[in-house]
Design a protein around this motif. Structure first.
Motif, short mmCIF file in Angstrom:
data_model
loop_
_atom_site.label_atom_id
_atom_site.label_comp_id
_atom_site.label_asym_id
_atom_site.label_seq_id
_atom_site.Cartn_x
_atom_site.Cartn_y
_atom_site.Cartn_z
N GLN A 104 0.83 -1.21 0.00
CA GLN A 104 0.00 0.00 0.00
C GLN A 104 0.86 1.26 0.00
OE1 GLN A 104 -3.47 -0.02 -0.26
NE2 GLN A 104 -3.08 2.12 -0.74
N LYS A 105 1.96 1.22 0.73
CA LYS A 105 2.88 2.35 0.79
C LYS A 105 3.48 2.61 -0.60
CE LYS A 105 7.17 3.82 2.96
NZ LYS A 105 8.28 3.41 3.81
N ASP A 106 3.90 1.54 -1.29
CA ASP A 106 4.46 1.68 -2.64
C ASP A 106 3.42 2.21 -3.63
OD1 ASP A 106 6.90 0.80 -1.76
OD2 ASP A 106 6.68 -1.25 -2.55
N ILE A 107 2.19 1.72 -3.51
CA ILE A 107 1.12 2.17 -4.41
C ILE A 107 0.85 3.65 -4.20
CG2 ILE A 107 -1.34 1.95 -4.93
CD1 ILE A 107 -1.00 -1.08 -4.35
N ASP A 108 0.74 4.05 -2.93
CA ASP A 108 0.46 5.45 -2.63
C ASP A 108 1.59 6.38 -3.10
OD1 ASP A 108 -1.94 4.72 -1.48
OD2 ASP A 108 -1.18 4.73 0.58
N ALA A 109 2.82 5.91 -3.04
CA ALA A 109 3.97 6.71 -3.46
C ALA A 109 4.17 6.67 -4.97
CB ALA A 109 5.23 6.21 -2.76
N GLY A 110 3.41 5.83 -5.67
CA GLY A 110 3.55 5.73 -7.12
C GLY A 110 4.77 4.93 -7.53
N GLN A 111 5.31 4.11 -6.64
CA GLN A 111 6.52 3.34 -6.92
C GLN A 111 6.23 1.88 -7.21
OE1 GLN A 111 8.91 3.97 -3.47
NE2 GLN A 111 9.40 6.08 -4.00
N TYR A 112 4.98 1.45 -7.13
CA TYR A 112 4.66 0.05 -7.36
C TYR A 112 4.67 -0.23 -8.86
CZ TYR A 112 2.21 -4.40 -7.31
OH TYR A 112 1.86 -5.71 -7.49
N ARG A 113 5.44 -1.18 -9.27
CA ARG A 113 5.54 -1.55 -10.68
C ARG A 113 5.25 -3.04 -10.83
NH1 ARG A 113 5.03 3.13 -11.38
NH2 ARG A 113 6.69 4.61 -11.75
N VAL A 114 4.61 -3.37 -11.93
CA VAL A 114 4.27 -4.76 -12.22
C VAL A 114 5.22 -5.27 -13.28
CG1 VAL A 114 2.47 -6.30 -13.10
CG2 VAL A 114 1.85 -4.35 -11.67
N ASP A 115 5.81 -6.42 -13.04
CA ASP A 115 6.68 -7.06 -14.03
C ASP A 115 5.78 -7.85 -14.98
OD1 ASP A 115 8.67 -8.25 -15.49
OD2 ASP A 115 9.42 -9.50 -13.84
N GLU A 116 5.57 -7.29 -16.17
CA GLU A 116 4.65 -7.90 -17.13
C GLU A 116 5.09 -9.29 -17.55
OE1 GLU A 116 6.15 -4.91 -17.77
OE2 GLU A 116 4.53 -3.46 -17.51
N ARG A 117 6.39 -9.48 -17.68
CA ARG A 117 6.90 -10.79 -18.09
C ARG A 117 6.60 -11.85 -17.03
NH1 ARG A 117 10.63 -10.90 -22.42
NH2 ARG A 117 11.02 -8.81 -23.22
N GLU A 118 6.76 -11.49 -15.77
CA GLU A 118 6.49 -12.43 -14.69
C GLU A 118 5.00 -12.78 -14.64
OE1 GLU A 118 7.10 -15.06 -11.61
OE2 GLU A 118 8.59 -14.09 -12.89
N VAL A 119 4.15 -11.78 -14.83
CA VAL A 119 2.70 -12.03 -14.85
C VAL A 119 2.35 -12.97 -16.00
CG1 VAL A 119 0.44 -10.97 -15.17
CG2 VAL A 119 2.13 -9.85 -13.72
N ALA A 120 2.88 -12.69 -17.18
CA ALA A 120 2.61 -13.54 -18.35
C ALA A 120 3.13 -14.95 -18.11
CB ALA A 120 3.25 -12.93 -19.59
N HIS A 121 4.31 -15.05 -17.52
CA HIS A 121 4.90 -16.37 -17.25
C HIS A 121 4.02 -17.16 -16.28
CE1 HIS A 121 7.93 -19.44 -16.76
NE2 HIS A 121 7.88 -19.28 -15.45
N ARG A 122 3.52 -16.50 -15.25
CA ARG A 122 2.67 -17.19 -14.28
C ARG A 122 1.33 -17.61 -14.88
NH1 ARG A 122 3.96 -15.89 -8.17
NH2 ARG A 122 6.19 -15.62 -8.42
N PHE A 123 0.77 -16.75 -15.75
CA PHE A 123 -0.45 -17.13 -16.45
C PHE A 123 -0.18 -18.37 -17.32
CE2 PHE A 123 -2.45 -12.92 -15.77
CZ PHE A 123 -3.70 -13.36 -15.41
N TYR A 124 0.93 -18.36 -18.01
CA TYR A 124 1.28 -19.49 -18.88
C TYR A 124 1.42 -20.78 -18.05
CZ TYR A 124 3.76 -22.43 -22.18
OH TYR A 124 4.12 -23.47 -22.97
N GLN A 125 2.11 -20.67 -16.90
CA GLN A 125 2.27 -21.83 -16.04
C GLN A 125 0.91 -22.35 -15.56
OE1 GLN A 125 4.89 -20.41 -12.96
NE2 GLN A 125 6.64 -21.51 -13.81
N TYR A 126 0.06 -21.44 -15.15
CA TYR A 126 -1.26 -21.82 -14.62
C TYR A 126 -2.09 -22.55 -15.68
CZ TYR A 126 -5.93 -21.47 -12.67
OH TYR A 126 -7.20 -21.77 -12.23
N TRP A 127 -2.15 -21.98 -16.88
CA TRP A 127 -3.00 -22.56 -17.92
C TRP A 127 -2.35 -23.77 -18.60
CZ3 TRP A 127 -7.80 -21.53 -17.52
CH2 TRP A 127 -8.20 -20.30 -17.04
N SER A 128 -1.05 -23.98 -18.38
CA SER A 128 -0.38 -25.14 -18.96
C SER A 128 -0.53 -26.39 -18.10
CB SER A 128 1.11 -24.85 -19.15
OG SER A 128 1.28 -23.80 -20.08
N GLU A 129 -0.90 -26.23 -16.86
CA GLU A 129 -1.02 -27.39 -15.96
C GLU A 129 -2.19 -28.26 -16.31
OE1 GLU A 129 -1.19 -25.81 -12.03
OE2 GLU A 129 0.89 -25.20 -12.07
#
Length: 85
Positions: A60-85
């Motif tokens: 919450q502190k990172d979001i409020d400060a505008g410093q929270y970043r999402v790693d798109e590659r990691e999100v895509a990789h996790r989606f791929y892992q989930y749907w590949s099982e």
């Protein structure tokens, strides 16, 4: 319209008109009903263990400060892992 030999007019739509009148009558209003499971009730109590609370506060502190970043590659990789099982 079909005319019978006895000079009576047969109206096949008469029954449909009567059914239409029945359908237009006001009906009793039904009420929605919701049931909450015991597990969901326990989740609503809001009890969060300390480690999770600390992590949520840091996020919450990172979001409020505008410093929270999402790693798109990691999100895509996790989606791929989930749907590949």
């Amino acid at each position: 319209m079909k005319i019978h030999p006895s000079n009576q007019i047969f109206q096949p739509y008469k029954q449909s008109a009567e059914q239409l009148k029945q359908a237009q009558k006001p009906r009793e209003a039904k009420q929605d009903q919701v049931e909450i499971s015991q597990t969901a009730k326990e989740m609503q109590t809001g009890h969060i263990d300390d480690a999770r609370k600390a992590k949520l506060d840091a996020l919450q502190k990172d979001i409020d400060a505008g410093q929270y970043r999402v790693d798109e590659r990691e999100v895509a990789h996790r989606f791929y892992q989930y749907w590949s099982e």
